[in-house]
Structures are given as C-alpha cells and as structure tokens.
Design an enzyme around this catalytic site. Structure first.
Site, PDB file in Angstrom:
ATOM      1  CG  ASP A  26      33.107 -12.525   7.798  1.00 35.62           C
ATOM      2  OD1 ASP A  26      33.299 -11.710   6.877  1.00 35.62           O
ATOM      3  OD2 ASP A  26      33.123 -13.761   7.639  1.00 35.62           O
ATOM      4  CD  GLU A  59      29.591 -11.031   0.859  1.00 38.86           C
ATOM      5  OE1 GLU A  59      29.101 -12.160   0.656  1.00 38.86           O
ATOM      6  OE2 GLU A  59      30.822 -10.822   0.840  1.00 38.86           O
TER       7      GLU A  59
END
Ligand code: FUB
Length: 308
Positions: free
Chosen positions: A31, A195
């Site tokens: 991420d 997402e």
C-alpha cells in the site's frame, strides 16, 4: 591521491547500487503512498509480517530516497500499540504536509480512520485526538464491509480533502488544523471502484485512481468531487491479489507505486504446492508513468528492473 581513492571508491559503491522491483526487500511492505517533501520522496507503507497468513498488520513504515535508487528505511513510524482505541488491521496509510506539520492518516480495525502528526516527515507520529477522526457513525459516511484506505488530497487552492472507503468513495473537506472537519461527508462515483483510492492533480485536471477488478483504474475530472470521466486501466492485475497504487511527480518524472507478491514467491518457491497464500506478504514496487498529450495516462507495464 586521497581524492583519487575517494573517487574510485564512490564509483565502485555507486555501481553496486541498482534499482530493482520490489525496491524494499528487507521486509514485506504494501500500500505505498508516495509524497514529495522538499527534495526528498517519501513512501508511507503498511507492513506485512514475515509469516503473515492474513492481513494482520500492526504497524506502518516510512522509506525515503533522493535518487529513486537508494532507499532509507526510517523504521516503524506508528504502531497499533500506541493507540488506545485501535486493536487490529494497520492497513493502507497516507501523509501530507500542511501549515508546518506532517499529518499521517491511517485505517484501523476496518472501522476507523485516524490521524497522527509530527514535525518531521519521517515520524514518529503521535495521535493528537485520542480517538478516531472518522468512524462508521460519522454523519454521511458510507461503508459496508470495511472503512479503510484514507488518502489526503491538497487542492490547487490548498484546500485539504480526506478521501477514503471500500466499495464507496467518501470525501470530506478538512479544517485548516487537518484533525477536524465541519463539512459533511460526500460520495464520489467511480465505475468498478473497490478500494485504494488516490487523487492527484496534473495540468489543471483532477485524477482519481483506485483498485477495481483487481486492476488500477482511473478517471479524470474538473473538481475533487467529480464527476470523473472513466479512462480505463493504469495497471493490469499483478500477482498479489490486492493492488494499491499511488502516483507522484519527482524531479520532473512521474511514477506509479504499487505492490506485488514477487518477493514472496522468490522467498517461498514451494508456495503454490504448499497452499501458502500470496496475498499477505506483499512488496512495494515503482515504475515510470507517462501521460499522453491529451492528459490521459499510458498503461504502466510492471518491470523487474524498476526505475533508473
Ligand atoms: O493492506 C491491507 C489492504 O489490502 C489495504 O487496505 C487495501 O488497499 C489492500 O491493499
């Protein structure tokens, strides 16, 4: 003579520094949120444990570079241990500089978005509120399975927006203190959104990118609230199941940061046979990103050699 030796040693050392993907290999990271502060590029990342069998992540790490080749590991900059109100799932974070301070936004428990701050971009960050900034009960928030993946976007006019969510993209204008808001939470529409939302600006336009259908998709618009005209794929599916990307300009070049499970497969050659899952030990990568003349983004082909 001493100068000559120094030059030879410098040349030797620098010739051993090469770029590669993934570019962080001493631990599993995921991420990546890329931010440029002064002349340094920072990566705010989540951290997959060495023996992870699920997304049971407990802390966040920061890395920095000034040449896209040599990366400095600043270590843990915030951990769940230091938050009284959070207990699990230290997932995708982000950070921005505003009015002289660095503000770190992070999800926990799949229920909360928190904020922490520091005078330095490399942390350690401290929670100023002693509670989450956003919860499922915050008016206007739409979240079903998970309330995660915050990103912070500073507009051309310096207005800060916090954007977050899974399945729904929530957006709220923050106050100047960056740890409160009076604005109501609104929703942004984007086709196939799952997402990992990210917003950046380029040539007067707003770009909304995100993970959807396992790929990194994007749209372009004229306001942070959209509407965003869907433009397609920036990055096709990689081998990590999830993907999560950020886009940043550094020293005149544009980059796409994302993660893969390449290092996991290298470290676990028997993974497929033994049923060990690839999703939970990811590693961050970077490749060049190029725009077309009309502002659309060319598809990024992931490389093993990374950026030179
Ligand atoms: O790293 C945990 C979760 O996986 C992130 O919050 C999502 O974006 C996905 O990458």
């Amino acid at each position: 003579m001493k100068l000559l030796w120094n030059t030879i040693i410098t040349l030797l050392v620098s010739s051993f520094c090469y770029s590669q993907n993934p570019f962080i290999t001493q631990l599993y990271t995921a991420d990546p949120s890329a931010r440029v502060f002064n002349d340094t590029l920072f990566i705010y990342a989540s951290h997959d444990k060495e023996d992870a069998k699920w997304f049971n992540m407990i802390d966040w790490h920061v890395f920095s570079t000034t040449d896209m080749k040599n990366w400095f590991d600043h270590g843990v900059v915030l951990s769940l241990d230091s938050l009284k109100w959070a207990s699990k799932y230290a997932w995708a974070p982000d950070c921005e500089f505003y009015n002289g301070k660095y503000f770190f936004y992070y999800p926990t428990d799949r229920d909360y978005i928190g904020v922490a701050l520091c005078d330095k971009p490399s942390g350690p960050f401290k929670d100023p509120l002693g509670k989450p900034l956003i919860t499922r009960k915050t008016k206007g928030v739409k979240a079903n399975r998970a309330l995660i993946d915050p990103t912070i976007f500073i507009d051309y006019d310096k207005t800060p927006y916090l954007i977050f969510g899974q399945n729904h993209i929530n957006i709220v204008k923050l106050n100047d203190d960056m740890i409160s808001f009076n604005d109501s939470v609104r929703l942004i529409k984007a086709p196939h959104f799952f997402e990992a939302v990210w917003m950046h600006k380029y040539n007067g336009k707003y770009y909304l990118s995100y993970s959807g259908k396992g790929k990194i998709l994007y749209g372009m618009g004229d306001s942070p609230y959209g509407p965003f005209e869907y433009k397609g794929v920036i990055l096709d599916k990689v081998n990590s199941g999830t993907n999560h990307a950020s886009i940043a300009e550094y020293k005149g070049q544009w980059y796409l940061f994302y993660h893969t499970s390449d290092l996991f497969f290298k470290n676990n050659p028997q993974a497929k046979k033994s049923g060990l899952k690839k999703w939970y030990r990811r590693s961050i990568c970077v490749d060049h990103l190029y725009y077309n003349a009309d502002g659309t983004i060319q598809k990024v082909i992931p490389t093993k050699k990374g950026v030179e």
